[in-house]
Every structure is written in structure tokens, then in C-alpha cells.
Scaffold this motif. Sequence first.
Motif, PDB file in Angstrom:
ATOM      1  N   LEU A 167      89.672  45.783  49.553  1.00 54.12           N
ATOM      2  CA  LEU A 167      89.927  45.911  48.124  1.00 54.12           C
ATOM      3  C   LEU A 167      89.898  44.518  47.515  1.00 54.12           C
ATOM      4  O   LEU A 167      90.521  43.587  48.042  1.00 54.12           O
ATOM      5  CB  LEU A 167      91.279  46.564  47.886  1.00 54.12           C
ATOM      6  CG  LEU A 167      91.433  47.998  48.412  1.00 54.12           C
ATOM      7  CD1 LEU A 167      92.881  48.443  48.304  1.00 54.12           C
ATOM      8  CD2 LEU A 167      90.515  48.955  47.671  1.00 54.12           C
ATOM      9  N   LEU A 168      89.193  44.385  46.414  1.00 53.93           N
ATOM     10  CA  LEU A 168      88.993  43.077  45.796  1.00 53.93           C
ATOM     11  C   LEU A 168      89.534  43.100  44.373  1.00 53.93           C
ATOM     12  O   LEU A 168      89.223  44.029  43.611  1.00 53.93           O
ATOM     13  CB  LEU A 168      87.502  42.734  45.808  1.00 53.93           C
ATOM     14  CG  LEU A 168      87.073  41.386  45.228  1.00 53.93           C
ATOM     15  CD1 LEU A 168      87.757  40.234  45.964  1.00 53.93           C
ATOM     16  CD2 LEU A 168      85.550  41.247  45.323  1.00 53.93           C
ATOM     17  N   ASP A 169      90.335  42.108  44.014  1.00 51.97           N
ATOM     18  CA  ASP A 169      90.854  41.917  42.659  1.00 51.97           C
ATOM     19  C   ASP A 169      91.976  42.884  42.301  1.00 51.97           C
ATOM     20  O   ASP A 169      92.903  42.504  41.603  1.00 51.97           O
ATOM     21  CB  ASP A 169      89.723  42.011  41.627  1.00 51.97           C
ATOM     22  CG  ASP A 169      90.206  41.703  40.218  1.00 51.97           C
ATOM     23  OD1 ASP A 169      90.634  40.557  39.987  1.00 51.97           O
ATOM     24  OD2 ASP A 169      90.181  42.611  39.353  1.00 51.97           O
ATOM     25  N   ARG A 170      91.891  44.124  42.760  1.00 50.62           N
ATOM     26  CA  ARG A 170      92.907  45.131  42.444  1.00 50.62           C
ATOM     27  C   ARG A 170      93.251  45.929  43.700  1.00 50.62           C
ATOM     28  O   ARG A 170      92.421  46.087  44.587  1.00 50.62           O
ATOM     29  CB  ARG A 170      92.388  46.103  41.381  1.00 50.62           C
ATOM     30  CG  ARG A 170      91.931  45.466  40.083  1.00 50.62           C
ATOM     31  CD  ARG A 170      91.333  46.526  39.172  1.00 50.62           C
ATOM     32  NE  ARG A 170      90.861  45.981  37.911  1.00 50.62           N
ATOM     33  CZ  ARG A 170      90.283  46.716  36.956  1.00 50.62           C
ATOM     34  NH1 ARG A 170      90.136  48.035  37.139  1.00 50.62           N
ATOM     35  NH2 ARG A 170      89.887  46.160  35.845  1.00 50.62           N
TER      36      ARG A 170
ATOM     37  N   ALA B  20      84.951  34.428  48.989  1.00 50.81           N
ATOM     38  CA  ALA B  20      84.871  33.898  50.357  1.00 50.81           C
ATOM     39  C   ALA B  20      85.903  34.572  51.264  1.00 50.81           C
ATOM     40  O   ALA B  20      85.597  34.930  52.416  1.00 50.81           O
ATOM     41  CB  ALA B  20      85.093  32.383  50.344  1.00 50.81           C
ATOM     42  N   GLU B  21      87.104  34.775  50.764  1.00 49.87           N
ATOM     43  CA  GLU B  21      88.156  35.404  51.565  1.00 49.87           C
ATOM     44  C   GLU B  21      87.802  36.860  51.862  1.00 49.87           C
ATOM     45  O   GLU B  21      88.007  37.350  52.981  1.00 49.87           O
ATOM     46  CB  GLU B  21      89.485  35.324  50.821  1.00 49.87           C
ATOM     47  CG  GLU B  21      90.692  35.727  51.636  1.00 49.87           C
ATOM     48  CD  GLU B  21      91.050  34.717  52.709  1.00 49.87           C
ATOM     49  OE1 GLU B  21      91.525  35.142  53.779  1.00 49.87           O
ATOM     50  OE2 GLU B  21      90.859  33.510  52.473  1.00 49.87           O
ATOM     51  N   ALA B  22      87.256  37.570  50.855  1.00 53.24           N
ATOM     52  CA  ALA B  22      86.872  38.968  51.061  1.00 53.24           C
ATOM     53  C   ALA B  22      85.753  39.074  52.088  1.00 53.24           C
ATOM     54  O   ALA B  22      85.780  39.946  52.967  1.00 53.24           O
ATOM     55  CB  ALA B  22      86.446  39.592  49.740  1.00 53.24           C
TER      56      ALA B  22
ATOM     57  N   LEU C 177      93.390  43.644  51.239  1.00 53.65           N
ATOM     58  CA  LEU C 177      93.345  43.333  49.811  1.00 53.65           C
ATOM     59  C   LEU C 177      93.217  41.835  49.609  1.00 53.65           C
ATOM     60  O   LEU C 177      93.929  41.046  50.244  1.00 53.65           O
ATOM     61  CB  LEU C 177      94.624  43.828  49.114  1.00 53.65           C
ATOM     62  CG  LEU C 177      94.861  43.337  47.674  1.00 53.65           C
ATOM     63  CD1 LEU C 177      93.825  43.924  46.729  1.00 53.65           C
ATOM     64  CD2 LEU C 177      96.271  43.672  47.209  1.00 53.65           C
ATOM     65  N   VAL C 178      92.303  41.442  48.715  1.00 58.96           N
ATOM     66  CA  VAL C 178      92.179  40.048  48.285  1.00 58.96           C
ATOM     67  C   VAL C 178      92.226  40.043  46.765  1.00 58.96           C
ATOM     68  O   VAL C 178      91.399  40.675  46.107  1.00 58.96           O
ATOM     69  CB  VAL C 178      90.865  39.413  48.773  1.00 58.96           C
ATOM     70  CG1 VAL C 178      90.763  37.978  48.263  1.00 58.96           C
ATOM     71  CG2 VAL C 178      90.782  39.443  50.292  1.00 58.96           C
TER      72      VAL C 178
ATOM     73  N   ARG D 273      96.879  36.922  48.506  1.00 56.61           N
ATOM     74  CA  ARG D 273      97.029  36.593  47.089  1.00 56.61           C
ATOM     75  C   ARG D 273      96.717  35.104  46.905  1.00 56.61           C
ATOM     76  O   ARG D 273      97.363  34.248  47.511  1.00 56.61           O
ATOM     77  CB  ARG D 273      98.442  36.888  46.604  1.00 56.61           C
ATOM     78  CG  ARG D 273      98.774  38.370  46.562  1.00 56.61           C
ATOM     79  CD  ARG D 273      98.137  39.041  45.364  1.00 56.61           C
ATOM     80  NE  ARG D 273      98.512  40.448  45.279  1.00 56.61           N
ATOM     81  CZ  ARG D 273      98.325  41.197  44.206  1.00 56.61           C
ATOM     82  NH1 ARG D 273      97.762  40.674  43.126  1.00 56.61           N
ATOM     83  NH2 ARG D 273      98.679  42.465  44.201  1.00 56.61           N
ATOM     84  N   LEU D 274      95.756  34.814  46.048  1.00 58.18           N
ATOM     85  CA  LEU D 274      95.347  33.433  45.817  1.00 58.18           C
ATOM     86  C   LEU D 274      95.918  32.925  44.497  1.00 58.18           C
ATOM     87  O   LEU D 274      96.005  33.665  43.512  1.00 58.18           O
ATOM     88  CB  LEU D 274      93.827  33.328  45.806  1.00 58.18           C
ATOM     89  CG  LEU D 274      93.132  33.778  47.097  1.00 58.18           C
ATOM     90  CD1 LEU D 274      91.627  33.584  46.985  1.00 58.18           C
ATOM     91  CD2 LEU D 274      93.668  33.011  48.303  1.00 58.18           C
ATOM     92  N   ALA D 275      96.269  31.657  44.483  1.00 58.10           N
ATOM     93  CA  ALA D 275      96.924  31.070  43.311  1.00 58.10           C
ATOM     94  C   ALA D 275      95.904  30.765  42.208  1.00 58.10           C
ATOM     95  O   ALA D 275      94.855  30.168  42.472  1.00 58.10           O
ATOM     96  CB  ALA D 275      97.645  29.792  43.709  1.00 58.10           C
ATOM     97  N   PRO D 276      96.209  31.167  40.968  1.00 54.98           N
ATOM     98  CA  PRO D 276      95.372  30.788  39.837  1.00 54.98           C
ATOM     99  C   PRO D 276      95.801  29.433  39.294  1.00 54.98           C
ATOM    100  O   PRO D 276      96.758  28.834  39.796  1.00 54.98           O
ATOM    101  CB  PRO D 276      95.662  31.894  38.815  1.00 54.98           C
ATOM    102  CG  PRO D 276      97.110  32.211  39.068  1.00 54.98           C
ATOM    103  CD  PRO D 276      97.335  32.016  40.563  1.00 54.98           C
ATOM    104  N   GLU D 277      95.103  28.951  38.262  1.00 56.76           N
ATOM    105  CA  GLU D 277      95.521  27.719  37.597  1.00 56.76           C
ATOM    106  C   GLU D 277      95.429  27.892  36.087  1.00 56.76           C
ATOM    107  O   GLU D 277      94.591  28.655  35.589  1.00 56.76           O
ATOM    108  CB  GLU D 277      94.679  26.523  38.042  1.00 56.76           C
ATOM    109  CG  GLU D 277      93.215  26.608  37.678  1.00 56.76           C
ATOM    110  CD  GLU D 277      92.454  25.337  38.042  1.00 56.76           C
ATOM    111  OE1 GLU D 277      92.987  24.229  37.788  1.00 56.76           O
ATOM    112  OE2 GLU D 277      91.333  25.456  38.551  1.00 56.76           O
ATOM    113  N   LEU D 278      96.296  27.218  35.390  1.00 58.84           N
ATOM    114  CA  LEU D 278      96.286  27.267  33.934  1.00 58.84           C
ATOM    115  C   LEU D 278      95.363  26.188  33.394  1.00 58.84           C
ATOM    116  O   LEU D 278      95.465  25.022  33.781  1.00 58.84           O
ATOM    117  CB  LEU D 278      97.707  27.050  33.395  1.00 58.84           C
ATOM    118  CG  LEU D 278      97.842  27.118  31.869  1.00 58.84           C
ATOM    119  CD1 LEU D 278      97.596  28.541  31.376  1.00 58.84           C
ATOM    120  CD2 LEU D 278      99.214  26.623  31.440  1.00 58.84           C
TER     121      LEU D 278
END
Length: 376
Positions: A178-181, A329-331, A190-191, A351-356
Amino acid sequence: MSTVITFAETYRQAVPARGYRSAGVPSEGGTAVTEVTLREVARASGYSVATVSRVLGGTRPVGPEITRRVKEAAESLGYRPNQVARALRSRSTGTVGLVLPQITNPYFPSLVREVEHALHAEGRALLLADCDDDPATEAARITALLDRQVDALLVIPVDQTQSRDAVTAAVARVPLVLLDRGCGTGIADLVATDNAAGIALVLEHLAAAGRRRVCFVGAGGCDTAAVERLAAYEAGAGSLDPEAPGRVELGDFSWEWGRAAVDRLLPSQPDAIVCANDLIAVGVLQRLRQLGVDVPGEVSVTGFDDVPLVHLSDPALTTVRQPVRELAAEAAQLLGSRLAGRKDGPRRSVRLAPELVVRASSVPRSAAAREPVRER
């Protein structure tokens, strides 16, 4: 060369029906072209057919000099491996299916691009299916891709509940990520991006800028991206203003909804509008500008995703950047691990960290110059 093949194309286009080459196939100019065989490469290189097969198929280690000479002969003759014959021998089609909710959402093409690159690096092709945000269509697309003998599946679920049965059935047949959701704990690998962390970054930034009358414009669907971003806002906005968690308007992930939401929110006199994605934020910016509201002087606006579209917004949009390359890449790595035989291990949730990315829509330009803005 790896290609993205849409679901609308027939299986005959994606995978020819027979497992051997044909000679004398007319080219575009009408001249018959005979495909090069392994025997011809063997004759040109001076090695046996078996040796040439090992080199070009990568089935067994061969010395570097032999490898060089065989590959040079193959290239000079224009040899191309017969992927279908190889698939029949290996019982693998070298294809991965990707089912996504709606290709018109500008976030998904960026993600698909990175997925295709990651799979291509591993020698796999991507078959793409769009289900138009409909769980029934999604189930049909998953079944159709499985019937076409894809080696594995990537699924971006439409709905965390209604997508579950189709995904569970598919997991029993092929490796699936599962990707994104997501659509339930432990159903499949899940990634995804850490949506809660992304919203927390936004609220922290707005608090530092002195914003207090914050509100949220999101999507009312049951996909986990919408649900998690709303929940994170409701959990964190109270630290800015006790009434902020209740200032929520839900519609869909579209710029049209962003425009409509502004008219609902303005009577509450917000000084910041947190949007669940960039499309909503662009609609919000358009409507505020039309109404003569100063952004960011009167109202700050933030988005989520950092799609290419935001570079056309005025003012430039502060948003949460999703790590699309790392997600892809992780998926691909997870799928590769399952395809390599590690099928029965525990389901992984990554779960990968986003950035602002701070731009002019949330702080005055003089202050924005002091912020750590990270552009592409």
C-alpha cells in the motif's frame, strides 16, 4: 526500456501472446525486419549459445572478458531479449501493477514518475490503472491486473474501509504494498508520509508567526490521508486557540472546493487557513485574491504535497513537501524483498518524514527571507 502502460491498453499490447520471436515482421517503412537470435550472437562472439544465454540472461556468473565480447556482439547486431519467452521460463512477467485513485490529482503523477524510475532500475515495468475515486472500479482494476499476471501490486487505496476486501484478496495472490494511504492494520505492507508530522510542522510555523485564529479546509472522504491530516489538525490546533479545532470545513481535494470554502470561513475572521492539500490551497488563494483579502497580511495560507502547480500560485504557497522519491524507493524495495521470497514475514508500516517549505503565503516577504526556505 521500461514504460508506463495505461490500463486502457490491451493486454496484447502490453504482453504479446506468444513466447517466441517472429521473423519478417514489417517495419513502419514496410520493409521486413528479421529479429536477431541468440544463435547469431553466439556466432558473432565466438561462444556457444549456452554461454551467450548465461551472459544475456544473467543466470550464472561469467568472466568479464567473455561478458564484454558477448555484449558487444549483441549490441552490434541489435539483439533484443525476448521478454515474453523469458517470462515463460521464469514464470514472471517482470511487471508491477499500480492502482491509484485519480490521475488528475497532480500529486499522483509525480509519485508515479518516481515509482516507474525505481521499478525500472530493478528491471520491472509498470502497468497503471486509474479507478476515478470509486471503490468498485478499484476492485475491478485490481482483479484485471491480477488476471494479466502481474508479479506484484502497488495500491493507493480509495477508501480505508471500502478498499479493504479487494486488497485483502489480492494480498493472497501476489506481493502487495500500500502506497501513500492505508486500509487497515496488518493487511499489507504500507509506505506513506507521516501526515500527522506534516500538519504539526504547519501549526508550529503558524504559531511562531503569531497566528491564532486558525481554521482547516480538508476532504470529507475516508481515505487515510484526509483522515490523518484532519485528526492531526484537531489534535494540535487547540494550542493556538481553544476554538480552532472546531473551525473545520470538509469537501474534497479540489481547487473548486478551496474557493467555496473561503466564503464559509470568512465570517469567522480567520488569520490562517490550513489546507489538506495544494489543490485546495490554490483555490483558497484564488478566492481570497478575488475578494481583496491580503495574503499573508490578513490571512496566511498553507498547503500539503508541494506539487509543481504551487510554483504558479501568487503569492508562492507555503506547503508540506512529501518525500516522493523516498516513498517510491521504499515501496519498490519492499516489493523486491517480497518477490525475492520473503513473503511470510510480518507486515511492515513505513512512515517517512515530510518537510515544511516556507514561502510568501504564510509570512510577510521580509520575514520569509529569514525563514529556512528549501526549494527544489
